[in-house]
Design an enzyme around this catalytic site. Sequence first.
Site, PDB file in Angstrom:
ATOM      1  N   GLU A 296       5.899 -10.099  -3.315  1.00 35.75           N
ATOM      2  CA  GLU A 296       6.036 -11.262  -2.433  1.00 35.75           C
ATOM      3  C   GLU A 296       5.910 -10.874  -0.959  1.00 35.75           C
ATOM      4  OE1 GLU A 296       8.756 -14.180  -5.203  1.00 35.75           O
ATOM      5  OE2 GLU A 296       9.809 -12.888  -3.767  1.00 35.75           O
ATOM      6  N   ASP A 375      11.725 -15.850 -13.382  1.00 38.11           N
ATOM      7  CA  ASP A 375      12.528 -15.859 -12.160  1.00 38.11           C
ATOM      8  C   ASP A 375      13.794 -16.690 -12.349  1.00 38.11           C
ATOM      9  OD1 ASP A 375      13.356 -15.460  -9.589  1.00 38.11           O
ATOM     10  OD2 ASP A 375      11.836 -16.716  -8.654  1.00 38.11           O
ATOM     11  N   GLU A 403      20.272 -20.429  -7.866  1.00 36.89           N
ATOM     12  CA  GLU A 403      19.034 -20.891  -7.250  1.00 36.89           C
ATOM     13  C   GLU A 403      18.342 -21.967  -8.078  1.00 36.89           C
ATOM     14  OE1 GLU A 403      14.733 -19.106  -5.678  1.00 36.89           O
ATOM     15  OE2 GLU A 403      16.256 -17.760  -6.532  1.00 36.89           O
TER      16      GLU A 403
END
Length: 687
Positions: A296, A375, A403
């Site tokens: 990333e 993820d 998240e």
Amino acid sequence: MRPNRPERVTSPDPTDVHPAWLPPAAFRAVGSRHVLVYGDGPLVDTVLREARLACAAYGGTARRCADGPAAQLVLALRGTPGIAAVVRTDPAATGGLGDEGYAVTRRDEVTVVLADEPAGLLHGLFHVVRLGESAFGAPHPARAYRPVMRRRMLDHWDNVDVHPVMGQVERGYSGGSIFWRDGRAHPDRARVRAYARLLAACGVNAVSVNNVNVHATEARLLTDRLDDVAEIADDLRPYGVRVHLSVNFAAPVMVGGLPTADPLDEKVRPWWAETTARVYARIPDFGGYLVKADSEGQPGPFSYGRDHADGANLLAEALAPYGGVVHWRAFVYDHRQDWRDRSTDRARAAHDHFTPLDGRFRDNVVVQVKHGPLDFQTREPVSPVIAAMPGTRLAVEFQVMQEYTGQQRHVCYLAPWWHEVLRFTPWGDGGPTVADVAADGGGLAAVSNVGDDPFWTGHPLAQANLYAYGRLAWDPRLRPEDVLDEWIDLTFDPAASADPDLLRRTLHEIMDDSWRTYERYTAPLGVGFMVRPGHHYGPDVDGYEYTPWGTYHFADRDGVGVDRTRATGTGFTGQYPPPWSRVYESPERCPDELLLFFHHVRYDHVLHSGSTVVQHIYDTHFAGVAQVTAMSDRWATLAGLVDPAVHARVSERLAEQRRSAQEWCDQVNAYFHRKSGVPDAYGRSLY
């Protein structure tokens, strides 16, 4: 033996912060007894300080010498002179207890905690706190308790400077950082010490104190800002928690002035060695480095034609003389994918990158693998990497921070999910579990959900996730409902409640199934994502569907799901060993909850439950909303039984969860109704 000198006893908790699972009442059973502490060292001093604080509140006594009232609780390091006459039990009965283990026995109206090392004595004290009055009940022989995982780590994604996009805590849902403020170490040291105490009480023994995305200011924590890290280490050390630091792979360039960070460069290796030596000179018990590289946008060895083993071994070599480790994250994938190319599969990436390197990593490298291949979605299979690197130390990574599970605005007790992962057998029934792999390797790591919110985790009930992570890291065999009982009894003190049975029963009704409730009203059958891009909160079914991030569901007018089979898809199922490679390859054998992760199927495909895929989507989303409404109604019955501030905060969060669940239901059901053209079998409005 030290003299029984007076010691100033002050509360370790800041007064304006919720005490979480260590309110004063949790120490009532210890504090009302006469306590003897035998042994030396800073952690033994912590044990004595905790005992004295409890006794000052509840009328007992705590001392180091044997003169005084007959002891009712003895906490002793084995081998300390003078303990034999007091303990009156065979110290060898439990065998070696290791660095953090302890044994508990009760005989002749005395409860005894024995440990080989000071950290074990501290954990033994908190064990007695968890037991409460039952620790002083019927006699029993010595029982040994040792941690299954040697390293039980939390990764903080805290920024020293407030990031212009991600804020002070990246993916943080509990306020700002408890470690950093205004570009410096946070001035409220009491908050950090209280945090260390909470961590020790649930079993966590390592913390990485800054974001894995290491920006310019954070990179300097390794060099001229090292004193800030040392301050935090000083606050965590009295509770046996070691500091780790996220570092930028390009640090030799960013802060060292070198022209390159090539791991094989003749100047880069000495730079890391000298820098690491300075770290240990300042923080002798420093744990090591955490690295996110070539992921990333973060720099890594790929820039120099090297691989992850080259990069990790560079840092491991620098850490080895001091016993430090490097946690090298396996979260590496192409985030610039072409959504039209169905042969590219983000789920494959960690396996493709790391398994060819098995056996090449140094012994003090820990490859840190997310428990699922994507993820931290609400439902994923276990990562195949966990079964594919027998020659490498692996740590399994969880996400305590919510998240993708409601961002601490939704009740979502995650321990049942982690329990499923930890007991999963990658090689089939009878083989080693995920917990076994982690215990033999690098232990567990998890992203922290703590911030400077008065309730630590924003949502008071999200504290249970942090507590449960520590307890499951200590012993993965614990049942999630039993861990929740521990947390309830410590946090809410049911013994002092007007209706303890209602309190405990209601909290279980709200929390036990809350992860699956969240799953019901969000993304179905393992397909994942469907969240709003960027902040990842709330529904956006096509939000990531045509982006470069590789998080697709491929819904069209005929069906939905990702074909990851060897026969016709990306081949991801082949990364698993038998029997799971065969189970996941077949839509008939694949578990319903993972069907759309592995297969693209028609909307009229019949699940094992007997429902079609599209009807399952409708039913579960309506059911999820109803279950959240029931949660809210149940919580309302606890008014007057819990602290008013806690009740108000949870009520406010539940109201938002009801609103959000309805939004998810409306958007997801409407989307699939329009795609499929199939009406709800029960005639409900699908918008």
